[in-house]
Design a protein around this motif. Structure first.
Motif, PDB file in Angstrom:
ATOM      1  N   GLY A  53       0.781  -1.245   0.000  1.00  0.00           N
ATOM      2  CA  GLY A  53       0.000   0.000   0.000  1.00  0.00           C
ATOM      3  C   GLY A  53       0.800   1.276   0.000  1.00  0.00           C
ATOM      4  O   GLY A  53       0.232   2.365   0.112  1.00  0.00           O
ATOM      5  N   ASN A  54       2.115   1.201  -0.106  1.00  0.00           N
ATOM      6  CA  ASN A  54       2.966   2.393  -0.126  1.00  0.00           C
ATOM      7  C   ASN A  54       3.824   2.311  -1.388  1.00  0.00           C
ATOM      8  O   ASN A  54       4.624   1.383  -1.537  1.00  0.00           O
ATOM      9  N   ASN A  55       3.640   3.245  -2.295  1.00  0.00           N
ATOM     10  CA  ASN A  55       4.336   3.189  -3.583  1.00  0.00           C
ATOM     11  C   ASN A  55       5.852   3.190  -3.435  1.00  0.00           C
ATOM     12  O   ASN A  55       6.540   2.460  -4.159  1.00  0.00           O
ATOM     13  N   ALA A  56       6.370   3.993  -2.515  1.00  0.00           N
ATOM     14  CA  ALA A  56       7.830   4.059  -2.333  1.00  0.00           C
ATOM     15  C   ALA A  56       8.367   2.724  -1.818  1.00  0.00           C
ATOM     16  O   ALA A  56       9.372   2.206  -2.316  1.00  0.00           O
ATOM     17  N   ALA A  57       7.698   2.144  -0.819  1.00  0.00           N
ATOM     18  CA  ALA A  57       8.136   0.860  -0.264  1.00  0.00           C
ATOM     19  C   ALA A  57       7.996  -0.244  -1.304  1.00  0.00           C
ATOM     20  O   ALA A  57       8.889  -1.088  -1.450  1.00  0.00           O
ATOM     21  N   ASP A  58       6.897  -0.233  -2.041  1.00  0.00           N
ATOM     22  CA  ASP A  58       6.684  -1.236  -3.092  1.00  0.00           C
ATOM     23  C   ASP A  58       7.757  -1.112  -4.171  1.00  0.00           C
ATOM     24  O   ASP A  58       8.284  -2.119  -4.640  1.00  0.00           O
ATOM     25  N   GLY A  59       8.107   0.111  -4.537  1.00  0.00           N
ATOM     26  CA  GLY A  59       9.146   0.320  -5.545  1.00  0.00           C
ATOM     27  C   GLY A  59      10.497  -0.221  -5.104  1.00  0.00           C
ATOM     28  O   GLY A  59      11.214  -0.856  -5.894  1.00  0.00           O
ATOM     29  N   LYS A  60      10.864   0.006  -3.847  1.00  0.00           N
ATOM     30  CA  LYS A  60      12.139  -0.505  -3.321  1.00  0.00           C
ATOM     31  C   LYS A  60      12.137  -2.029  -3.260  1.00  0.00           C
ATOM     32  O   LYS A  60      13.141  -2.673  -3.544  1.00  0.00           O
ATOM     33  N   PHE A  61      10.994  -2.611  -2.899  1.00  0.00           N
ATOM     34  CA  PHE A  61      10.882  -4.063  -2.847  1.00  0.00           C
ATOM     35  C   PHE A  61      11.031  -4.661  -4.248  1.00  0.00           C
ATOM     36  O   PHE A  61      11.769  -5.623  -4.458  1.00  0.00           O
ATOM     37  N   LYS A  62      10.356  -4.071  -5.226  1.00  0.00           N
ATOM     38  CA  LYS A  62      10.460  -4.552  -6.608  1.00  0.00           C
ATOM     39  C   LYS A  62      11.888  -4.390  -7.139  1.00  0.00           C
ATOM     40  O   LYS A  62      12.382  -5.255  -7.870  1.00  0.00           O
ATOM     41  N   GLY A 117       9.492   3.268   3.099  1.00  0.00           N
ATOM     42  CA  GLY A 117       8.698   4.307   2.452  1.00  0.00           C
ATOM     43  C   GLY A 117       8.576   5.584   3.247  1.00  0.00           C
ATOM     44  O   GLY A 117       7.659   6.378   3.030  1.00  0.00           O
ATOM     45  N   VAL A 118       9.501   5.818   4.185  1.00  0.00           N
ATOM     46  CA  VAL A 118       9.472   7.039   4.981  1.00  0.00           C
ATOM     47  C   VAL A 118      10.109   8.160   4.154  1.00  0.00           C
ATOM     48  O   VAL A 118      11.234   8.011   3.674  1.00  0.00           O
ATOM     49  N   PRO A 119       9.410   9.271   3.968  1.00  0.00           N
ATOM     50  CA  PRO A 119       9.968  10.371   3.172  1.00  0.00           C
ATOM     51  C   PRO A 119      11.218  10.973   3.817  1.00  0.00           C
ATOM     52  O   PRO A 119      11.335  11.039   5.042  1.00  0.00           O
ATOM     53  N   LYS A 120      12.130  11.438   2.961  1.00  0.00           N
ATOM     54  CA  LYS A 120      13.353  12.085   3.450  1.00  0.00           C
ATOM     55  C   LYS A 120      13.042  13.364   4.220  1.00  0.00           C
ATOM     56  O   LYS A 120      13.847  13.804   5.036  1.00  0.00           O
ATOM     57  N   LEU A 121      11.886  13.945   3.982  1.00  0.00           N
ATOM     58  CA  LEU A 121      11.495  15.131   4.745  1.00  0.00           C
ATOM     59  C   LEU A 121      11.260  14.792   6.210  1.00  0.00           C
ATOM     60  O   LEU A 121      11.459  15.612   7.089  1.00  0.00           O
ATOM     61  N   ASP A 122      10.818  13.558   6.474  1.00  0.00           N
ATOM     62  CA  ASP A 122      10.535  13.136   7.848  1.00  0.00           C
ATOM     63  C   ASP A 122      11.782  12.644   8.573  1.00  0.00           C
ATOM     64  O   ASP A 122      11.945  12.880   9.775  1.00  0.00           O
ATOM     65  N   ILE A 123      12.655  11.929   7.866  1.00  0.00           N
ATOM     66  CA  ILE A 123      13.946  11.487   8.418  1.00  0.00           C
ATOM     67  C   ILE A 123      14.985  11.805   7.347  1.00  0.00           C
ATOM     68  O   ILE A 123      15.104  11.093   6.358  1.00  0.00           O
TER      69      ILE A 123
END
Length: 196
Positions: A53-62, A117-123
């Motif tokens: 359900g998180n595009n960034a996390a899914d992209g890294k997994f793929k 999928g944590v944005p760089k703005l947050d960490i």
């Protein structure tokens, strides 16, 4: 001429004993172990939801899957592909790849952040790079027993550690662990809402 006081002179308690300095070393090692354990648990618990359900996390997994397929796939990876539930096994392998035996530096933390999928703005990268002195101290302790010259003969002098420096380094690591937990919780909530 102004003479700066040494750490031992400015601290009314005086110089730390060997046992006290060893306790500071233990604080660094245990904080590092806590960081590893917490982030490994976050990855194991959150990644199954986030890769769905998180595009960034899914992209890294793929990207991880494609990297494995482009290289000679490991035996565990091949076994996961024929498992009854390959996705679960592949996520387990992904977690192992991200954490290894332990997290060794800020670049490892950046990979974990991106996988979750944590944005760089947050960490931010800068916040994680700020942990470099902690990782350097941890590596000196774990790999060299904190010896000034580990290859030297008969010289058992060890690096000095101050309570303030160790406290500040450990506190910063624990604050980052909190930041990871808070931000991953946010990402999981959003991912659950996005998943039908």
């Amino acid at each position: 001429m102004i003479r700066l006081k040494s750490a031992a002179e400015s601290d009314p308690r005086g110089r730390l004993s060997h046992d006290q300095t060893d306790q500071l070393r233990a604080a660094i090692v245990f904080t590092s172990a806590g960081l590893d354990a917490c982030l490994r648990r976050l990855l194991k618990d959150a990644l199954p939801t986030l890769v769905n359900g998180n595009n960034a996390a899914d992209g890294k997994f793929k990207q991880f899957i494609n990297d494995q397929l482009n290289e000679k796939a490991s035996k565990p990876f091949r076994a996961a592909l024929v498992d009854l539930d390959p996705r679960v096994k592949l996520i387990d392998i992904y977690v192992e790849t991200l954490t290894g035996s332990s997290l060794q530096g800020h670049k490892d933390l950046q990979k974990v952040r991106d996988a979750l999928g944590v944005p760089k703005l947050d960490i931010s990268d800068a916040a994680l790079e700020g942990l470099s002195p902690f990782f350097a101290a941890r590596n000196e302790i774990a790999h060299e027993l904190d010896l000034v010259d580990p290859s030297g003969r008969g010289n058992s002098s060890r690096r000095g550690r101050t309570m303030t420096a160790v406290r500040d380094q450990c506190d910063e690591v624990l604050l980052q662990v909190k930041s990871f937990a808070v931000n991953v919780a946010k990402q999981v909530k959003v991912a659950k809402k996005a998943t039908p």
